[in-house]
Design an enzyme around this catalytic site. Structure first.
Site, PDB file in Angstrom:
ATOM      1  N   ASP A   1      23.801  41.208  48.460  1.00 62.73           N
ATOM      2  CA  ASP A   1      24.839  40.861  49.434  1.00 62.73           C
ATOM      3  C   ASP A   1      24.150  40.430  50.724  1.00 62.73           C
ATOM      4  O   ASP A   1      22.957  40.701  50.923  1.00 62.73           O
ATOM      5  CB  ASP A   1      25.762  42.060  49.693  1.00 62.73           C
ATOM      6  CG  ASP A   1      27.132  41.642  50.219  1.00 62.73           C
ATOM      7  OD1 ASP A   1      28.098  41.661  49.434  1.00 62.73           O
ATOM      8  OD2 ASP A   1      27.236  41.273  51.407  1.00 62.73           O
TER       9      ASP A   1
ATOM     10  N   TYR B   1      45.683  45.274  27.790  1.00 61.77           N
ATOM     11  CA  TYR B   1      44.464  45.774  28.424  1.00 61.77           C
ATOM     12  C   TYR B   1      44.286  45.299  29.868  1.00 61.77           C
ATOM     13  O   TYR B   1      43.627  45.961  30.662  1.00 61.77           O
ATOM     14  CB  TYR B   1      43.240  45.354  27.608  1.00 61.77           C
ATOM     15  CG  TYR B   1      43.040  46.135  26.325  1.00 61.77           C
ATOM     16  CD1 TYR B   1      43.695  47.335  26.092  1.00 61.77           C
ATOM     17  CD2 TYR B   1      42.173  45.664  25.340  1.00 61.77           C
ATOM     18  CE1 TYR B   1      43.501  48.047  24.922  1.00 61.77           C
ATOM     19  CE2 TYR B   1      41.965  46.379  24.156  1.00 61.77           C
ATOM     20  CZ  TYR B   1      42.635  47.565  23.957  1.00 61.77           C
ATOM     21  OH  TYR B   1      42.437  48.275  22.796  1.00 61.77           O
TER      22      TYR B   1
ATOM     23  N   LYS C   1      32.440  30.531  47.200  1.00 57.86           N
ATOM     24  CA  LYS C   1      31.931  30.745  45.839  1.00 57.86           C
ATOM     25  C   LYS C   1      31.036  29.580  45.409  1.00 57.86           C
ATOM     26  O   LYS C   1      29.945  29.790  44.869  1.00 57.86           O
ATOM     27  CB  LYS C   1      33.098  30.912  44.850  1.00 57.86           C
ATOM     28  CG  LYS C   1      33.741  32.302  44.895  1.00 57.86           C
ATOM     29  CD  LYS C   1      34.828  32.443  43.836  1.00 57.86           C
ATOM     30  CE  LYS C   1      35.432  33.829  43.832  1.00 57.86           C
ATOM     31  NZ  LYS C   1      34.531  34.878  43.325  1.00 57.86           N
TER      32      LYS C   1
ATOM     33  N   HIS D   1      36.094  37.376  34.416  1.00 57.15           N
ATOM     34  CA  HIS D   1      37.107  37.997  35.277  1.00 57.15           C
ATOM     35  C   HIS D   1      37.284  39.467  34.928  1.00 57.15           C
ATOM     36  O   HIS D   1      37.879  39.813  33.915  1.00 57.15           O
ATOM     37  CB  HIS D   1      38.432  37.228  35.127  1.00 57.15           C
ATOM     38  CG  HIS D   1      39.550  37.797  35.939  1.00 57.15           C
ATOM     39  ND1 HIS D   1      40.875  37.623  35.611  1.00 57.15           N
ATOM     40  CD2 HIS D   1      39.548  38.544  37.089  1.00 57.15           C
ATOM     41  CE1 HIS D   1      41.630  38.246  36.502  1.00 57.15           C
ATOM     42  NE2 HIS D   1      40.855  38.803  37.400  1.00 57.15           N
TER      43      HIS D   1
END
EC number: 4.2.1.17
Length: 729
Positions: free
Chosen positions: A343, A660, A407, A450
């Site tokens: 990060d 799920y 991104k 994802h």
């Protein structure tokens, strides 16, 4: 050899002792219809042996019997009720004959003895297990109850309390726990299992162990006085209703059946079990829950096929720390894939490491890891502010802020530092993968990955295939997700992918309902209590974050303007404009305070109704049916569109992604199973009544065609029973 079939063998061991060995083709033994019939044939032979002194029952595989063959269930359940009833009587006669042999019997249990496997060992006089054995009756998890005498023999063997716990929860027990409650008579090392079983059997033959005394309680009424019985069953029914609720009838039916059968001996008690089993087997809930089990197997097999020959990465990296990045890093490290967590902000790295440490502390408290293991797992997460060593990672997951420009910049930056074979994945929830791929020189090495929040709890990972994503890239990411203990489902690229693409029409339906005067409290209550969602749409929006939902709503509207664009302010806009972001800042549709454990506690907030009055018609009460239809039709239509457009490959994968990823109520089985239960023609007719509400309510052409031809999404299973003999066909 006394008897041999495809699934079991019967032969002499020594001095009148026979051995029955389960050894089916394939890796495990299942108590399928063929094996039940074979067991009956083996007993035909055994009953004629005048020199028989004892019987040892065991497996030639690493587990005794893993249960019934669930692939047969839907076919069995499709038989006419009277035929299923007759077949159960036929099967139970076989287990009774095993139990009634005029000699002592023992089961040697290695590995699993579940479902029908557990019911089989209950029919023997003694049971001995190796330490790794697990024994249980998971039928209630599939919407049914034990059907081969489990609900009769287990309470009489263990006592009602322990048996009710095992049967109602469907949980299995370890060998040592089984020993404590009297389910097995001894636990011995695996290499001594058969020898010890033989010794025990000889002791019974010699009269040193009273095998008839061991057998007798299983044939008689349950030994409970009226006060004990009333207390035991009242508590059990209360607990079951609290945990399972009205949407899952099997656990309560099992408890009531055991209660009703308590005063009877074996014959009458078995009749009651069969009479309860048959209606459960024909229920929509059983079909849905069995369907989920089969779909789960299917999607896991698809993942295995996709990643065949590809190993999980030896080192992974996560770009972007915080709660989400920390969750991904934790899951990776927990499942033995070391990870670099990068990060640009020291505080975010601290947050990510704290998240991982917090989750490991919970594992420590539950006894899942010890202090040493916890330290070693944490040591495999390397927090860093720079890219040093990033080139050694085989898979890199970008998990920075949900902004396409940020991104794209991060992905392009890291691509310049890594090798030509390194796989890049973006943990995005809505941004199309092909849009992000434009910033890359090697788009074939890129896909979406994802994760769902909280990462450690949610089983699904959506793997998104872009137009240029290679099969090799997909295989690497599927292998990584599988190693992480997740269920990966591959979907094709579009805004929102699959799960979020179908969630937002549902939330749009909610928004329109509130606009038209619906009370969000009532909507939440109906969608939770009646339809069965874990949380209603308003509560869900608070948990997701109103700001997150507001942003995603805009992305979806841009992606599908003809359906998801709106020309009015809705409830989400009002909450967002008033900076009511949900749980994250303590106020959304509800107000949140902390309970004693520091978890958010939901409370009503009168201010919200006043705010919503700006954009709503005067409050009116809608029927439960209207609320369910107006929220669910947009979701169902969008799910069907995703299948028709090839976003998802199959109904099974779509339904599992919903269960799920979104918590779609399992007793409905997913949207496609739900449609099959309703009937496509009935659904189209219902949706037609709401078509005036706009494009979200217009049924896709493919579903209309199915309705016209009376077709279903899942094949209808043919009945398995031979009606002339009431035996397996």
């Amino acid at each position: 050899m006394l008897y041999q079939s495809e699934t079991l063998q019967l032969h002499w061991l020594e001095n009148g002792i026979a051995e029955l060995v389960f050894d089916a083709p394939g890796s495990v033994n299942k108590l399928d219809t063929k094996t039940v019939a074979n067991l009956g044939e083996a007993l035909n032979v055994l009953e004629k042996q005048s020199e028989l002194k004892g019987l040892l029952l065991r497996s030639a595989k690493t587990a005794l019997i893993v249960g019934a063959d669930i692939t047969e269930f839907l076919s069995l359940f499709n038989a006419p009720p009277e035929k299923l009833h007759q077949w159960l009587v036929f099967a139970n006669t076989i287990f009774n004959r095993l139990e009634d042999l005029p000699v002592p019997t023992i089961s040697a249990i290695n590995g699993y003895a579940l479902g029908g496997g557990c019911e089989c060992i209950l029919a023997t006089d003694f049971r001995i297990a190796s330490p790794e054995a697990r024994i249980g009756l998971p039928e209630t998890k599939l919407g049914i109850m034990p059907g081969f005498g489990g609900s009769v023999r287990l309470p009489r063997l263990l006592g009602a309390d322990s048996a009710l716990e095992i049967i109602a929860t469907g949980k299995d027990v370890t060998a040592n726990d089984a020993l404590k409650i009297g389910l097995v008579d001894a636990v011995v090392d695996p290499e001594k299992l058969v020898g010890s079983a033989l010794t025990m059997l000889k002791q019974a033959i010699d009269g040193k162990l009273d095998w008839q005394a061991a057998r007798r309680p299983k044939l008689e009424p349950l030994k409970l006085n009226p006060t004990e019985a009333a207390m035991c069953f009242t508590i059990a029914k209360g607990r079951v209703m609290q945990v399972a609720g009205k949407h899952y009838p099997a656990p309560l039916t099992a408890v009531k059946t055991i209660e009703a059968a308590a005063k009877f001996g074996r014959t009458e008690a078995l009749n009651l079990e069969t009479n309860s089993f048959v209606p459960l087997a024909g229920s929509n809930e059983a079909r849905a829950l069995v369907g989920i089990f089969l779909n789960d197997q299917y999607v896991k097999a698809q993942a295995k096929k996709l990643s065949k020959g590809v190993a999980a990465p030896k080192l992974a990296a996560v770009l972007g720390a915080g709660i989400m990045g920390g969750g991904i890093a934790y899951q990776s490290a927990l499942k033995s894939v070391p990870v670099i967590m990068k990060d640009i902000n020291e505080n975010s790295l601290d947050l990510g490491m704290n998240e991982a440490a917090k989750l490991l502390n919970k594992q420590l408290e539950r006894g899942k890891v010890d202090g040493l293991k916890m330290a070693s797992i944490l040591a495999t997460i390397r927090p860093t502010l720079d890219y040093a060593g990033i080139e050694r990672a085989q898979v890199i997951v970008e998990a920075v802020v949900e902004n396409p420009k940020v991104k794209a910049a991060v992905l392009a930056e890291v691509e310049a530092l890594i090798g030509e074979d390194t796989v890049l994945a973006s943990n995005t929830s809505t941004i199309p993968i092909d849009q992000l791929a434009k910033s890359l020189k090697r788009p074939e090495n890129f896909c979406g990955m994802h994760f769902f929040n909280p990462v450690h709890q949610m089983p699904l990972v959506e793997i998104i295939r872009g137009a240029k994503t290679s099969d090799k890239t997909l295989a690497a990411v599927v292998a990584y997700a599988t190693q992480m203990g997740k269920t990966p489902i591959v979907v094709n690229d579009c805004p929102g992918f699959f799960v979020n693409r179908v969630l937002f029409p549902y939330l749009a339906g909610f928004g329109m309902l509130v606009r038209d005067g619906g009370d969000f409290h009532q909507i939440d209550k109906v969608m939770e209590k009646q339809f069965g969602w874990p949380m209603g749409p308003a509560y869900l929006l608070d948990v997701v974050g109103i700001d997150t939902a507001h942003h995603a709503q805009a992305v979806m509207a841009a992606g599908f303007p003809e359906r998801m664009n709106k020309d009015y302010r809705d409830a989400v806009d009002v909450m967002f404009d008033n900076q009511r972001f949900g749980q994250k800042n303590g106020q959304g549709f509800y107000r949140y305070t902390q309970d004693a454990k520091g978890k958010p506690r939901k409370e009503n907030d009168e201010q919200v109704d006043k705010l919503l009055a700006e954009i709503s018609q005067p409050l009116q009460e809608f029927s439960d049916e209207d609320i369910i239809a107006r929220t669910m039709i947009p979701m169902i239509n969008e799910v069907v569109r995703c299948l028709e457009e090839g976003i998802i490959a199959s109904a099974a994968e779509g339904d599992m992604a919903l269960v799920y990823g979104l918590g779609f109520p399992p007793f409905h089985g997913g949207v496609f199973r739900y449609l099959d239960t309703l009937g496509s023609a009935n659904y189209v007719e219902m949706a037609q009544r709401y078509a005036h509400l706009g494009a979200l309510y217009h049924v896709p052409a493919g579903l209309r065609a199915k309705a016209e031809h009376n077709e279903s999404y899942y094949p209808v299973a043919a009945a398995l029973l031979d009606v002339s003999t009431n035996q397996p066909a």
